[in-house]
Design a protein around this motif. Structure first.
Motif: not given
Length: 725
Positions: A458, A538, A570-571, A574
């Motif tokens: 990413t 994501k 953001p992760i 996911v």
């Protein structure tokens, strides 16, 4: 060390147990219960006797396993731990105090039939005398207790036999007029009548052949007393006009007057006064020993275990108990005293049933000569029916039980916990059960395959970090001849339209694909390279993983900081939405790691973390170190359970395994090449459980493992692990 002579045979055991039960249960409570259930009070006594059986069986079993001086509190504290031991000790103390107050408040009206005196002042005066007697050390002898029991039984037997011919069947009409609710409420009220049934266990050390005489004494006395109660109450209801006894302060005297005349009344009065004063004195004596015993176990201040040099008695403990007794007599109505006494006794009997389960399922040495039949169903029945009775006894009893329980928990948290490190057999039993369940999950997870792993790039990485991620993914799929898909995700602003121009490869893209192809040859794994441009990385990662059906996502990510935990990262999105497992890598290099550490917090290692650690170690001919905290002050039980768990886990894995204690403050640098740790996907759970590695600065690559939704442990399971481990 001096030992107590075992010279109490079965007759003595029966006399002690019967004497501890007969008192307020027959001379006071029938009138109060009649107001609640009507003639069905007869059945209430029978039902209460039946519901005491589970606790009687459980106490008999524990007394033969631990035939030593002690009381209910001792068994519950050893079986359930200091927390429930505190609740049981306080609950039993209050129950016995209430029973003593009930005996005095209920016994004085019989005395007032002979003398015109005010009730409460006389009750308070008698209480003061009994408290003083206990302080100076005078106590009733065994012979006096037996004599009182004989007098009571003779008087009650004469009353029942002489009154039975006068029973009127019309008095039993509308037997269930107050319904099931009235029956259960009355059953709960008279439950305290049987509280003394297990008192013999406290002198178990003096009983000869305890494996035989204790169960026979407890169960025999319970059966005898139940039949006696039912017979006396049936006669009492049958010989008096409907409703004339309900609410009376002297119900047995009223019934005796109608059938046996003034002589019968005098005999009943004498028996009642003897029985109730004896019960009150025994209540003060036994209840005052609970703060004394709890003080020796550090559950209450040490001053309560101080024995007076002058009198040889625990004066502070007796004084506190006496003060509570005087307050109850002065300010609490007799019906509320009876309800509270029964409520606390029901609570304690429920804990007795649970304590047997704790001893049986735990690892503590426990070899009873007598074992309760139909285990564990009898104990479960006893615990459930106890809760049911509490709910039917009205607000006073329920609130009293709740207040005592909450107050005991508060006392434990603020006073006991910092001072006591013991734990009960129940904690170890639950811990072992949790460990076995996790091992079962681990067995099935270790055999799971990583057929296809997505390496999600990413951000721009240097070639070494890029290679590390791919090499990690390759080790995961190698045992199954799987595939690695390496995708570089590029995010463009929302304002920029996704056009065909964006799919044109740049020199950097071509160089990237060339590097990945060379890694396929070097690592001898099928590796596929791809590039995806999107407005939202994501979402693109999750969509690609779902469409492709990959088993695991591997991505580089620094450990979550406090701001990330509170406001999101953001992760995190996911992790929560990925249709597969996710491995987040704090990437400090990955070059044939021979030493893999599995980081834990002292509890079971997550199955997927074990799977990942074994795959990495096996692919590199390495070993696994099981990290656990070095600072914990654990009990011997805990250490045995953890050793057993780690041994079983080691036997399950195909690589060498060793356990290693790690200091949370850093200590010596780690010699591991990779650390595998648990991850959680919910921010609040991260805050609650603080799932950081045990060793906060390992100085090597750290892999945080997030299982897919179907594999994630539920909140209750994680909480149970935290409480027991």
């Amino acid at each position: 060390m001096k030992e107590l002579e075992r010279d109490l045979g079965l007759p003595s055991v029966l006399a002690i147990s019967i004497g501890a039960m007969i008192g307020s249960g027959i001379f006071i409570l029938p009138a109060l219960a009649l107001e609640i259930a009507g003639p069905a009070v007869i059945l209430a006594y029978a039902l209460a006797g039946l519901l005491v059986v589970p606790a009687a069986l459980s106490k008999s079993e524990m007394a033969t396993a631990m035939p030593e001086a002690g009381g209910t509190y001792i068994y519950i504290e050893r079986g359930m731990g200091p927390l429930l031991g505190t609740i049981a000790g306080v609950g039993t103390w209050f129950s016995l105090s209430f029973k003593g107050a009930l005996a005095l408040v209920g016994g004085v009206p019989y005395l007032l039939l002979l003398f015109d005196l005010p009730l409460k002042p006389v009750a308070l005066g008698l209480a003061g005398v009994l408290i003083l007697i206990n302080v100076v050390g005078a106590k009733q002898t065994g012979r006096l207790q037996v004599a009182i029991v004989v007098v009571m039984l003779a008087a009650l037997g004469w009353f029942a036999a002489g009154s039975a011919p006068s029973v009127q069947s019309a008095n039993y009409v509308n037997f269930f007029a107050d319904g099931l609710g009235g029956l259960l409420a009355a059953t709960g009220l008279v439950f305290v009548s049987y509280a003394g049934v297990t008192k013999v266990a406290s002198i178990a050390e003096e009983v000869e052949d305890p494996g035989r005489n204790i169960p026979l004494g407890i169960l025999g006395s319970l059966a005898f007393t139940t039949v006696l109660y039912v017979a006396i109450v049936a006669v009492l209801v049958g010989v008096t006009d409907p409703g004339s006894v309900a609410g009376s302060l002297t119900p047995v005297a009223v019934a005796a007057e109608s059938t046996l005349g003034q002589t019968g009344v005098v005999i009943v009065i004498l028996a009642a006064i003897l029985a109730l004063i004896s019960t009150a004195n025994a209540g003060i004596l036994s209840s005052s020993r609970y703060p004394f015993a709890m003080s020796r176990d550090n559950l209450v201040p040490p001053s309560f275990s101080t024995v007076s040099e002058r009198f040889g008695t625990p004066v502070n403990s007796i004084t506190l108990t006496g003060a509570v007794l005087l307050v109850l007599i002065a300010f609490v109505p007799i019906l509320d005293i009876a309800k509270l006494a029964s409520a606390f006794q029901i609570l304690v009997f429920g804990l007795i049933n649970l304590a047997v389960v704790a001893f049986r399922e735990g690892s503590a040495e426990y070899e009873p000569e007598f074992t309760s039949p139909l285990y564990p169903w009898v104990q479960v029945f006893g615990a459930i029916t106890g809760v049911l009775l509490l709910t039917q006894m009205g607000t006073v009893a329920l609130v009293g039980a709740v207040v005592i329980t909450i107050g005991s928990i508060g006392w434990y948290l603020f006073y006991v916990r910092p001072r006591v490190s013991r734990e009960g057999a129940a904690t170890d039993a639950v811990r072992r059960r949790v460990g076995r369940n996790v091992l079962t999950e681990t067995r099935s997870t270790v055999d799971d395959t990583h057929r296809e792993v997505l390496v999600a790039l990413t951000k721009n990485l240097d070639e070494n970090r890029e290679r590390s991620l791919v090499a990690l993914a390759a080790d995961l799929v190698r045992p199954d001849d799987g595939r690695v898909v390496v995708v570089r995700f590029e995010e463009v602003p929302d304002q920029a339209p996704l056009t065909e121009n964006m799919t044109v490869q740049s020199p950097s893209d071509i160089s990237y694909e060339t590097r990945i192809e060379s890694l396929s040859t070097e690592l001898d794994i099928d590796i596929e390279a791809d590039e995806i441009v999107s407005h939202d990385t994501k979402h693109a990662i999750v969509n690609f993983a779902g469409n492709r059906g990959v088993d695991t996502i591997v991505a580089e990510h620094e450990p979550l900081r406090l701001r990330s935990r509170l406001f999101g990262d953001p992760i995190d999105w996911v992790v929560r939405h990925a249709p597969c497992d996710v491995l987040l890598v704090d990437n400090l290099g990955y070059e044939r790691p021979a030493h893999v550490a599995l980081s834990g917090d002292g509890g079971p290692y997550p199955p997927l973390s074990v799977n990942v650690a074994e795959a990495i170690a096996a692919a590199n001919d390495g070993d696994i170190s099981l990290w656990y905290p070095a600072e914990r002050k654990d009990t011997a039980q805990y250490k045995r359970t953890i050793d057993d768990y780690q041994s079983e886990l080691s036997e399950m894995l195909s690589v060498p395994v060793r356990a290693k204690s790690i200091r949370a403050d850093g200590g010596r640098p780690s010699n591991s090449d990779v650390v595998v740790r648990r991850g959680t996907d919910e921010r609040m759970r991260n805050i609650l459980f603080d799932d950081r590695p045990v060793f906060p600065s390992p100085g090597c690559t750290t892999i945080t493992v997030y299982p897919r939704e179907s594999r994630r442990p539920r909140f209750a399971q994680r909480l149970l692990e935290r409480l027991t481990f």
